[in-house]
Every structure is written in C-alpha cells, then in structure tokens.
Design a protein around this motif. Structure first.
Motif, PDB file in Angstrom:
ATOM      1  N   GLU A   1     -14.384 -12.460  28.061  1.00 55.59           N
ATOM      2  CA  GLU A   1     -13.733 -13.771  27.951  1.00 55.59           C
ATOM      3  C   GLU A   1     -14.774 -14.890  28.006  1.00 55.59           C
ATOM      4  OE1 GLU A   1     -10.550 -14.708  27.225  1.00 55.59           O
ATOM      5  OE2 GLU A   1     -10.381 -12.574  26.791  1.00 55.59           O
TER       6      GLU A   1
ATOM      7  N   THR B   1     -19.476 -22.815  18.300  1.00 54.67           N
ATOM      8  CA  THR B   1     -18.909 -23.095  16.985  1.00 54.67           C
ATOM      9  C   THR B   1     -18.504 -24.558  16.886  1.00 54.67           C
ATOM     10  OG1 THR B   1     -18.121 -20.821  16.787  1.00 54.67           O
ATOM     11  CG2 THR B   1     -17.065 -22.466  15.372  1.00 54.67           C
ATOM     12  N   GLU B   2     -17.893 -25.067  17.943  1.00 50.84           N
ATOM     13  CA  GLU B   2     -17.475 -26.468  17.970  1.00 50.84           C
ATOM     14  C   GLU B   2     -18.692 -27.388  17.930  1.00 50.84           C
ATOM     15  OE1 GLU B   2     -14.547 -28.930  17.399  1.00 50.84           O
ATOM     16  OE2 GLU B   2     -14.200 -26.810  17.729  1.00 50.84           O
TER      17      GLU B   2
ATOM     18  N   ARG C   1     -17.795 -14.675  26.974  1.00 45.85           N
ATOM     19  CA  ARG C   1     -18.462 -14.634  25.663  1.00 45.85           C
ATOM     20  C   ARG C   1     -17.620 -15.334  24.600  1.00 45.85           C
ATOM     21  NH1 ARG C   1     -18.676 -11.217  21.332  1.00 45.85           N
ATOM     22  NH2 ARG C   1     -20.672 -11.215  20.263  1.00 45.85           N
ATOM     23  N   LYS C   2     -16.316 -15.091  24.604  1.00 43.00           N
ATOM     24  CA  LYS C   2     -15.421 -15.747  23.633  1.00 43.00           C
ATOM     25  C   LYS C   2     -15.458 -17.265  23.811  1.00 43.00           C
ATOM     26  CE  LYS C   2     -12.066 -12.002  23.269  1.00 43.00           C
ATOM     27  NZ  LYS C   2     -10.685 -11.597  23.600  1.00 43.00           N
ATOM     28  N   ILE C   3     -15.419 -17.712  25.053  1.00 46.05           N
ATOM     29  CA  ILE C   3     -15.448 -19.153  25.336  1.00 46.05           C
ATOM     30  C   ILE C   3     -16.770 -19.756  24.880  1.00 46.05           C
ATOM     31  CG2 ILE C   3     -15.509 -20.861  27.202  1.00 46.05           C
ATOM     32  CD1 ILE C   3     -13.462 -18.977  28.667  1.00 46.05           C
TER      33      ILE C   3
ATOM     34  N   GLU D   1     -18.775 -18.602  22.542  1.00 51.04           N
ATOM     35  CA  GLU D   1     -18.791 -18.600  21.075  1.00 51.04           C
ATOM     36  C   GLU D   1     -17.988 -19.774  20.522  1.00 51.04           C
ATOM     37  OE1 GLU D   1     -17.276 -14.708  20.121  1.00 51.04           O
ATOM     38  OE2 GLU D   1     -19.292 -13.956  19.695  1.00 51.04           O
ATOM     39  N   LYS D   2     -16.833 -20.028  21.122  1.00 50.30           N
ATOM     40  CA  LYS D   2     -15.996 -21.140  20.675  1.00 50.30           C
ATOM     41  C   LYS D   2     -16.717 -22.471  20.874  1.00 50.30           C
ATOM     42  CE  LYS D   2     -11.526 -23.299  21.431  1.00 50.30           C
ATOM     43  NZ  LYS D   2     -10.320 -23.348  22.246  1.00 50.30           N
ATOM     44  N   LEU D   3     -17.358 -22.645  22.035  1.00 45.82           N
ATOM     45  CA  LEU D   3     -18.096 -23.879  22.304  1.00 45.82           C
ATOM     46  C   LEU D   3     -19.247 -24.066  21.323  1.00 45.82           C
ATOM     47  CD1 LEU D   3     -18.229 -23.866  26.206  1.00 45.82           C
ATOM     48  CD2 LEU D   3     -17.048 -25.534  24.750  1.00 45.82           C
TER      49      LEU D   3
ATOM     50  N   ARG E   1     -19.941 -27.628  14.431  1.00 43.95           N
ATOM     51  CA  ARG E   1     -19.078 -28.488  13.632  1.00 43.95           C
ATOM     52  C   ARG E   1     -19.353 -29.966  13.922  1.00 43.95           C
ATOM     53  NH1 ARG E   1     -15.391 -31.758  13.534  1.00 43.95           N
ATOM     54  NH2 ARG E   1     -14.934 -31.739  15.743  1.00 43.95           N
TER      55      ARG E   1
END
Length: 91
Positions: free
Chosen positions: A37, A47-48, A39-41, A43-45, A51
């Motif tokens: 979890e 990616t953001e 790692r997912k968070i 990765e999301k940060l 962007r």
C-alpha cells in the motif's frame, strides 16, 4: 521525477519498517500488505508530481516570449506555475 522500481520498493520497505518500530502503531494487516500500500501511494504521488511538472513546463512554453530553461525568469515562472498546480489539487 522518475524513480526506479527497486528504489521505490526500498522506500516502501523503509516506510513499513519505520511504522513497525513505532510503539503507538498497530498493523491490522501483515507488513507486506502495508509495504504494498505504501508503494501504491508513493507511485500515485510520483505520477501526480510528473503531471504537475509537465503542466508547469507547458505553461512556460506557451508564453509569447521564448524563456530559456535555467534562466532566472524560467525558474521563477516554474515555481509559480508548479505551486499553482499544487494548489489546484488542494495540497
């Protein structure tokens, strides 16, 4: 910013291990689930962040005047546009 998969996994392990060392923290799931979890968070940060960086660069490149990356003017505009994008997200 692009981080390798190995570095991202290492960072997620560090987060899970650090949380496990805190006496006030109790895991409801096993440590591996917590690591995944984290790692997912992360990765999301990331990616953001990518962007936001792209949006700030696009705004600079769309200026009427050519602004050279690395110049003082570019740096000021980048920080301004980057912060504007962050505020849009409510961060």
């Amino acid at each position: 910013m692009r981080i390798s998969r190995d570095k991202l996994n290492k960072l997620a392990h560090t987060v899970a291990d650090t949380l496990a060392e805190i006496d006030e923290v109790d895991f409801l799931e096993d440590r591996n689930t917590i690591r995944q979890e984290a790692r997912k968070i992360l990765e999301k940060l990331l990616t953001e962040e990518t962007r936001i960086d792209a949006a700030a660069r696009l705004k600079i490149s769309s200026q009427r005047k050519i602004i050279v990356e690395g110049s003082q003017e570019w740096d000021i505009l980048y920080r301004k546009y980057y912060n504007d994008e962050v505020k849009k997200l409510g961060l």
